[in-house]
Design a protein around this motif. Structure first.
Motif, PDB file in Angstrom:
ATOM      1  N   GLY A   1       0.957  -1.219   0.168  1.00 49.79           N
ATOM      2  CA  GLY A   1      -0.083   0.002  -0.023  1.00 49.79           C
ATOM      3  C   GLY A   1       0.935   1.332  -0.050  1.00 49.79           C
ATOM      4  N   ASP A   2       2.032   1.409   0.829  1.00 53.15           N
ATOM      5  CA  ASP A   2       2.562   2.612   0.736  1.00 53.15           C
ATOM      6  C   ASP A   2       3.328   2.694  -0.513  1.00 53.15           C
ATOM      7  N   HIS A   3       3.396   1.816  -1.525  1.00 53.62           N
ATOM      8  CA  HIS A   3       4.035   2.305  -2.838  1.00 53.62           C
ATOM      9  C   HIS A   3       2.960   2.531  -3.841  1.00 53.62           C
TER      10      HIS A   3
ATOM     11  N   SER B   1      14.292   0.130  -3.695  1.00 48.75           N
ATOM     12  CA  SER B   1      12.898   0.114  -3.000  1.00 48.75           C
ATOM     13  C   SER B   1      13.035  -0.776  -1.927  1.00 48.75           C
ATOM     14  N   ASP B   2      11.848  -1.589  -1.436  1.00 45.78           N
ATOM     15  CA  ASP B   2      12.053  -2.200  -0.103  1.00 45.78           C
ATOM     16  C   ASP B   2      12.622  -3.609  -0.527  1.00 45.78           C
ATOM     17  N   PHE B   3      13.397  -4.253   0.360  1.00 47.83           N
ATOM     18  CA  PHE B   3      13.835  -5.515   0.014  1.00 47.83           C
ATOM     19  C   PHE B   3      14.517  -5.956   1.317  1.00 47.83           C
TER      20      PHE B   3
ATOM     21  N   VAL C   1      16.301   6.005   2.419  1.00 46.44           N
ATOM     22  CA  VAL C   1      14.881   6.217   2.534  1.00 46.44           C
ATOM     23  C   VAL C   1      14.096   5.275   3.386  1.00 46.44           C
ATOM     24  N   HIS C   2      12.850   5.467   3.514  1.00 45.51           N
ATOM     25  CA  HIS C   2      11.966   4.286   3.929  1.00 45.51           C
ATOM     26  C   HIS C   2      12.242   4.289   5.589  1.00 45.51           C
ATOM     27  N   ILE C   3      12.426   5.279   6.315  1.00 43.54           N
ATOM     28  CA  ILE C   3      12.794   5.248   7.534  1.00 43.54           C
ATOM     29  C   ILE C   3      11.748   5.085   8.605  1.00 43.54           C
TER      30      ILE C   3
HETATM   31 ZN   LIG Z   1       7.280   0.267   1.658  1.00 42.43          ZN
END
Ligand SMILES: [Zn+2]
Ligand SMILES: [Zn+2]
Length: 307
Positions: free
Chosen positions: A77-79, A178-180, A235-237
């Motif tokens: 959702g956040d993406h 991105s997230d991983f 990012v994504h803190i």
């Molecule tokens: Zn995320």
């Protein structure tokens, strides 16, 4: 090429609603906020990378009147939850004048996202372009290629993007993972980027990494491995690190560290960064202490970098 960090936070805005942990309190006191991570690339085209629920405010803050393309990294959702906001670009034009905005996304991610936002394609607000890891795509001066990332079973379509462009005589390359939590078979091409953008949801790696994310502690290994030439951005803190002595450490989101980062000199754990300044200071201290000779900048909302 101008890179703007529209947001720099994790899946929830921090300071988080209903959260009185020391991190959120310190941020509130300093008037700081991290909205959901999203990147804007402004060159001959305007390209948005990820479209979270804060996107309308983020884009209007930067006066963005038009988007040439959107790249989505995965089906969390956040993406992507802000995709409906793209409707505004159609609504603000006379009837019949809107050209559907191309949204680049893997078939796997669109399978999930399309359940909610399929109408945006049906009503020609967007045009879905399914991408395949390892293939190349072009938008104006930019050439990009998705690469597969490992981000858990409920984000099986997850990719990062390698983005290339020509700057005068120079070839430039930005890698946004991105997230991983891991990269099973990273393509050669993501090594030695000029710019690298990594998520660091926590400072220390938690005992249980259930959301399949990266901590700053582990990000160091990827920086050393990929050897970014100019600059790395974090990012994504989030606010999931327990701060010693905080009564809020019993909260569900607070994750006990596996083996916290410790100074090689004093052997004391590093302080948990709470504010932007503390993050930047402790990151520089760690890199210095461990002799990791790369420039790392903790991104904040609204930060722009001329690349
Ligand atoms: Zn995320
Ligand atoms: Zn995610």
């Amino acid at each position: 090429m101008l890179l703007t960090f529209l947001g720099s936070g994790g899946a929830w805005i921090i300071p988080e609603l209903a959260c009185e942990c020391m991190i959120c309190k310190a941020m509130r006191e300093g008037g700081e906020q991290r909205t959901r991570t999203s990147l804007l690339l402004s060159g001959d085209k305007t390209i948005l990378v990820d479209c979270g629920p804060d996107i309308a405010l983020q884009l209007s803050r930067h006066g963005v009147k038009d988007l040439d393309a959107v790249l989505i990294t995965h089906e969390h959702g956040d993406h992507y939850l802000g995709l409906d906001e793209l409707y505004s670009f159609k609504r603000a034009l006379p009837r019949g004048r809107h050209v559907p905005i191309p949204v680049y996304v893997t078939a796997k991610s669109w399978e999930a996202i399309g359940l909610r936002f399929g109408y945006l394609a049906a009503q020609e607000v967007i045009r879905v372009v399914e991408v395949e890891p390892g293939e190349y795509y072009q938008i104006g001066e930019i050439i990009f290629s998705p690469f597969k990332t490992s981000h858990g079973p409920i984000a099986s379509g997850s990719v990062g993007y390698m983005i290339r462009w020509q700057d005068g005589l120079e070839n430039k390359k930005l890698v946004y993972t991105s997230d991983f939590d891991d990269l099973p078979a990273p393509p050669r091409e993501i090594y030695s980027p000029d710019y690298l953008v990594l998520p660091t949801l926590w400072f220390n790696e938690p005992e249980q990494n259930a959301p399949y994310q990266l901590s700053f502690q582990r990000a160091i290994d990827f920086i050393k491995l990929w050897q970014p030439k100019k600059e790395t951005f974090l990012v994504h803190i989030g606010d999931g690190d327990p701060v010693p002595g905080d009564p809020a450490n019993s909260m569900l989101k607070k994750r006990k560290p596996l083996a916290p980062l410790r100074s090689p000199v004093s052997h004391n754990p590093y302080p948990i960064p709470m504010t932007q300044k503390q993050w930047q200071d402790v990151v520089e201290r760690v890199l210095d202490d461990f002799e990791v000779p790369f420039k790392v900048t903790v991104a904040h909302d609204g930060m722009s970098v001329q690349m």
